[in-house]
Write an enzyme that holds these catalytic residues in place. Structure first.
Site, PDB file in Angstrom:
ATOM      1  N   ASP A 155       0.624  -1.133   0.074  1.00 59.77           N
ATOM      2  CA  ASP A 155       0.146  -0.035  -0.038  1.00 59.77           C
ATOM      3  C   ASP A 155       0.842   1.270   0.122  1.00 59.77           C
ATOM      4  O   ASP A 155       1.656   1.468   0.785  1.00 59.77           O
ATOM      5  CB  ASP A 155      -1.041  -0.069   1.142  1.00 59.77           C
ATOM      6  CG  ASP A 155      -2.003   1.248   1.176  1.00 59.77           C
ATOM      7  OD1 ASP A 155      -3.033   1.163   0.721  1.00 59.77           O
ATOM      8  OD2 ASP A 155      -1.783   2.216   1.655  1.00 59.77           O
ATOM      9  N   ILE A 156       0.622   1.946  -1.033  1.00 61.98           N
ATOM     10  CA  ILE A 156       1.606   3.351  -1.082  1.00 61.98           C
ATOM     11  C   ILE A 156       1.477   4.291   0.157  1.00 61.98           C
ATOM     12  O   ILE A 156       2.095   5.024   0.519  1.00 61.98           O
ATOM     13  CB  ILE A 156       1.196   4.076  -2.594  1.00 61.98           C
ATOM     14  CG1 ILE A 156       1.549   3.172  -3.688  1.00 61.98           C
ATOM     15  CG2 ILE A 156       1.921   5.333  -2.678  1.00 61.98           C
ATOM     16  CD1 ILE A 156       1.345   3.752  -5.086  1.00 61.98           C
TER      17      ILE A 156
END
Length: 296
Positions: free
Chosen positions: A244-245
């Site tokens: 997840d960025i």
């Protein structure tokens, strides 16, 4: 009309809950009055709305829940306990993290619970719609989706049921600026659910790995989507989506790194956090959400 008073185990910060829920424009939240109108379905599948209003504090959390139909009260209260995790104590989780490298973060966000999406189907659809998009455009798409094909009761938005979405054509979503593939993923997944080939109810009885194995077989659903469904659809407490960025950016900021961490580095930092990885994920997300609001 019925009314019920509820108390939760402290610490429980409902004002933080409302801030999180207000990020989604589909939620009917009144931060000033400390309340939210929640869209629910009764046991027969009929939509109805209940209101949850905070009357206490983080140290003495209490709520007033109101609804219109006395016959829906028992089911509504059961659903609200599930959604808002009023039956869980955050004290043990807080004490756990105060002994870790996230102690400062957990002191800052003390009492923030893991709140679920109102329905597992909503969560799955939102995850599919939001995957690989910036947050602003993602909310634009999900809002258009619900406004166009869902229903509204007293200003409260209900996601369309899978049976409704299953009857759509891909061009129906393309007209809302969905990509062709995303339109296919949303409609095809809804068809599987409507046809009984994918049971979301059975997911509750599976462990995390079983849910992962089941859902990744569906075209358009990858590990990131499943991890988010596990957290925000099923309330599982030990998920940390390393790809997840947003989480990568939060870890970078919190630990003052010069670049985003690698998968291996994310796993290294998180070793102390199990078995409550989901809370670490939530609090890290919150840290950059608050920073974003302060700079806009």
């Amino acid at each position: 009309m019925w009314k019920e008073q509820v108390e939760a185990t402290p610490p429980y910060d409902f004002d933080q809950v409302l801030e999180m829920l207000a990020l989604d424009p589909l939620n009917k939240v009144n931060i000033e009055k400390r309340k939210i109108d929640v869209p629910l379905y009764d046991r027969l599948g009929n939509p109805f709305v209940v209101t949850v209003q905070a009357t206490g504090t983080k140290e003495e959390p209490s709520f007033i829940v109101t609804g219109m139909n006395e016959g829906q009260k028992e089911h509504a209260m059961s659903e609200l306990v599930r959604i808002f995790h009023w039956d869980r104590s955050l004290k043990v989780i807080q004490e756990h993290f105060l002994q870790t490298n996230l102690a400062k973060l957990f002191r800052e966000h003390e009492g923030t619970p893991l709140i679920l999406d109102f329905h597992v189907y909503n969560c799955l659809m939102k995850c599919i719609i939001h995957q690989q998009l910036n947050l602003s455009f993602a909310y634009q798409l999900s809002t258009s989706f619900v406004n166009t094909f869902g229903t509204t009761i007293d200003g409260v938005k209900f996601y369309p049921k899978p049976e409704v979405v299953a009857e759509l054509n891909y061009d129906d979503l393309r007209s809302l600026k969905f990509s062709r593939r995303k339109a296919e993923y949303v409609i095809d997944t809804s068809r599987l659910i409507a046809e009984g080939k994918l049971s979301l109810e059975k997911l509750h009885d599976m462990n995390d790995q079983e849910v992962m194995n089941k859902l990744v077989k569906v075209r358009g659903i990858g590990p990131w989507t499943v991890q988010n469904v596990l957290m925000f659809g099923l309330g599982r407490s030990n998920l940390f989506p390393v790809a997840d960025i947003g989480l990568q950016n939060a870890v970078k900021k919190y630990f003052n790194l010069e670049r985003k961490p690698t998968k291996e580095e994310m796993e290294k930092y998180s070793r102390e956090w199990s078995p409550y990885l989901s809370y670490a994920s939530l609090y890290l997300w919150r840290s950059i959400e608050k920073k974003r609001r302060e700079t806009t």
